[in-house]
Each structure stands twice: as C-alpha cells, then as structure tokens.
Design a protein around this motif. Structure first.
Motif, PDB file in Angstrom:
ATOM      1  N   VAL A  26      12.611  16.518   1.065  1.00  0.00           N
ATOM      2  CA  VAL A  26      11.486  16.041   1.874  1.00  0.00           C
ATOM      3  C   VAL A  26      10.277  15.794   0.977  1.00  0.00           C
ATOM      4  CG1 VAL A  26       9.834  16.703   3.659  1.00  0.00           C
ATOM      5  CG2 VAL A  26      12.275  17.046   4.035  1.00  0.00           C
ATOM      6  N   SER A  27      10.009  16.713   0.045  1.00  0.00           N
ATOM      7  CA  SER A  27       8.883  16.556  -0.874  1.00  0.00           C
ATOM      8  C   SER A  27       9.053  15.302  -1.732  1.00  0.00           C
ATOM      9  CB  SER A  27       8.770  17.796  -1.760  1.00  0.00           C
ATOM     10  OG  SER A  27       7.744  17.638  -2.697  1.00  0.00           O
ATOM     11  N   SER A  28      10.243  15.067  -2.233  1.00  0.00           N
ATOM     12  CA  SER A  28      10.527  13.880  -3.028  1.00  0.00           C
ATOM     13  C   SER A  28      10.350  12.606  -2.204  1.00  0.00           C
ATOM     14  CB  SER A  28      11.944  13.950  -3.592  1.00  0.00           C
ATOM     15  OG  SER A  28      12.267  12.776  -4.280  1.00  0.00           O
ATOM     16  N   MET A  35       3.938   6.585  -3.380  1.00  0.00           N
ATOM     17  CA  MET A  35       3.972   5.622  -4.484  1.00  0.00           C
ATOM     18  C   MET A  35       4.223   4.211  -3.971  1.00  0.00           C
ATOM     19  SD  MET A  35       5.805   7.665  -7.660  1.00  0.00           S
ATOM     20  CE  MET A  35       7.418   7.547  -6.948  1.00  0.00           C
ATOM     21  N   ALA A  36       5.099   4.050  -2.987  1.00  0.00           N
ATOM     22  CA  ALA A  36       5.393   2.726  -2.435  1.00  0.00           C
ATOM     23  C   ALA A  36       4.167   2.145  -1.733  1.00  0.00           C
ATOM     24  CB  ALA A  36       6.570   2.802  -1.476  1.00  0.00           C
ATOM     25  N   GLN A  42      -1.856  -2.204  -4.177  1.00  0.00           N
ATOM     26  CA  GLN A  42      -2.205  -2.881  -5.416  1.00  0.00           C
ATOM     27  C   GLN A  42      -1.686  -4.316  -5.420  1.00  0.00           C
ATOM     28  OE1 GLN A  42      -0.791  -0.446  -8.632  1.00  0.00           O
ATOM     29  NE2 GLN A  42      -2.544   0.936  -8.529  1.00  0.00           N
ATOM     30  N   SER A  43      -0.510  -4.533  -4.883  1.00  0.00           N
ATOM     31  CA  SER A  43       0.055  -5.882  -4.819  1.00  0.00           C
ATOM     32  C   SER A  43      -0.771  -6.788  -3.913  1.00  0.00           C
ATOM     33  CB  SER A  43       1.502  -5.805  -4.332  1.00  0.00           C
ATOM     34  OG  SER A  43       2.052  -7.088  -4.227  1.00  0.00           O
ATOM     35  N   LEU A  44      -1.192  -6.278  -2.766  1.00  0.00           N
ATOM     36  CA  LEU A  44      -2.026  -7.064  -1.859  1.00  0.00           C
ATOM     37  C   LEU A  44      -3.369  -7.393  -2.498  1.00  0.00           C
ATOM     38  CD1 LEU A  44      -1.310  -5.224   1.512  1.00  0.00           C
ATOM     39  CD2 LEU A  44      -0.604  -7.546   0.895  1.00  0.00           C
TER      40      LEU A  44
END
Length: 187
Positions: A26-28, A35-36, A42-44
């Motif tokens: 769950v933590s991962s 991150m996604a 950042q992409s937008l």
C-alpha cells in the motif's frame, strides 16, 4: 498442548508477515501515485510553456499582423527594447513584469489575432501559460557570413521563453527556443 501453542505462534508469525507485506504494498502504491500525479502536473505545465512559445512564433509569422501598423509582432517588439545580456540578466518565470500572457490553446491559434490576454491554457485544472521574447544580439548567423557578408543584412538572435504553471503549484515549468532572423542591420 505444546503443538497447539506452536501452531498458534506460527500462525501469528505468518499473519504478521502478511500484514507487513500488505502495508509495504500500500505504501509503495501511494508513493507511485504521488509520483505519477507530479509527472502529470509537470507535463501539463510544460505543454502550457510550449503553447506560449508556439503563440510567439505563430504571431511572428502572421502576415496580417506584420502588415498592420497598429500591431507589433513579438520579435519586432523585443528588438525595440534593450538587448538582454544573458550573463547578467535573468529571464525568470517569476519576474511578472516582462511577460505576456497568451491564450494560445483555449480556442487554438487564430490567424490575424494577437493572443495576448489572460493565459489560461486549460481550465480543469487551471493552467496558466505565458511567454517572453528577448532580443539577445545582432550578429552574422553561423554559416551565413559568406551569404550576407558586405550587405546591410544581419542576423538577429532572439530567445523565446515560455512558462506554464498549474494553479496552486509552487513551481513553473519553462522551455526556451532560440530564433535567428535575417533583417536589415541596425545603424
């Protein structure tokens, strides 16, 4: 009796191992989701910066805007200002005085139009888009000295910088384009 206690201890160890494995999974997953989302933001913002640059290039090539005496294309406007010394001058996204907001993607780029207004790249989430053109220098373009040597034509070097930022974000994303334009030499 001793075997029942041993089975109970073994069952508890297996249960604790599965619990640790589940918490780690769950933590991962939560970290990967963060991150996604960050990469999407950042992409937008980068797309908004690219749109601001596209607006400058589009307006600088629009023949109707170039022939209208009441309007000045962004590169000519930058050339009328001071030469920017990149060693001493900062072209920061957070220096709001030198920027032009661009509405270049909300309704698309339209010919015969200056795209200078509130730079809303997208409404959900709200993404701002703005740009700046800076006149860097007048010199012979690389590889062109033989073509224009001895004439009164020079190469004008511009930096076009676009920035994009999501509403509420603490960061802005920038991209830069170097443009070289042949024009009459300054006297």
């Amino acid at each position: 009796m001793k075997q029942q206690g041993l089975v109970m201890v073994f069952a508890l160890l297996v249960l604790m191992s599965l619990t640790v494995l589940g918490v780690a999974s769950v933590s991962s997953s939560l970290m990967q989701n963060k991150m996604a989302v960050s990469m999407e933001k950042q992409s937008l913002a980068f797309d908004a910066a690219e749109a601001a640059i596209a607006g400058v290039v589009f307006e600088s090539e629009d023949e109707v805007l170039l022939s209208d005496p009441d309007k000045v294309d962004p590169l000519s406007q930058a050339r009328q200002g001071n030469i920017v010394d990149l060693a001493n001058d900062d072209i920061s996204c957070f220096n709001a005085n030198d920027w032009t907001n661009r509405t270049v993607t909300t309704s698309g780029l339209r010919t015969n139009t200056e795209h200078t207004a509130a730079g809303l790249f997208d409404e959900k989430p709200a993404i701002s888009s703005w740009s700046r053109t800076a006149f860097i220098q007048e010199r012979a373009c690389l590889g062109s000295s033989n073509v224009i040597g001895g004439s009164n034509i020079s190469c004008h070097v511009f930096i076009i910088k676009g920035c994009g930022q999501l509403q509420g974000a603490k960061f802005a994303v920038a991209n830069t384009l170097s443009a070289s334009v042949f024009a009459p030499a300054s006297q």
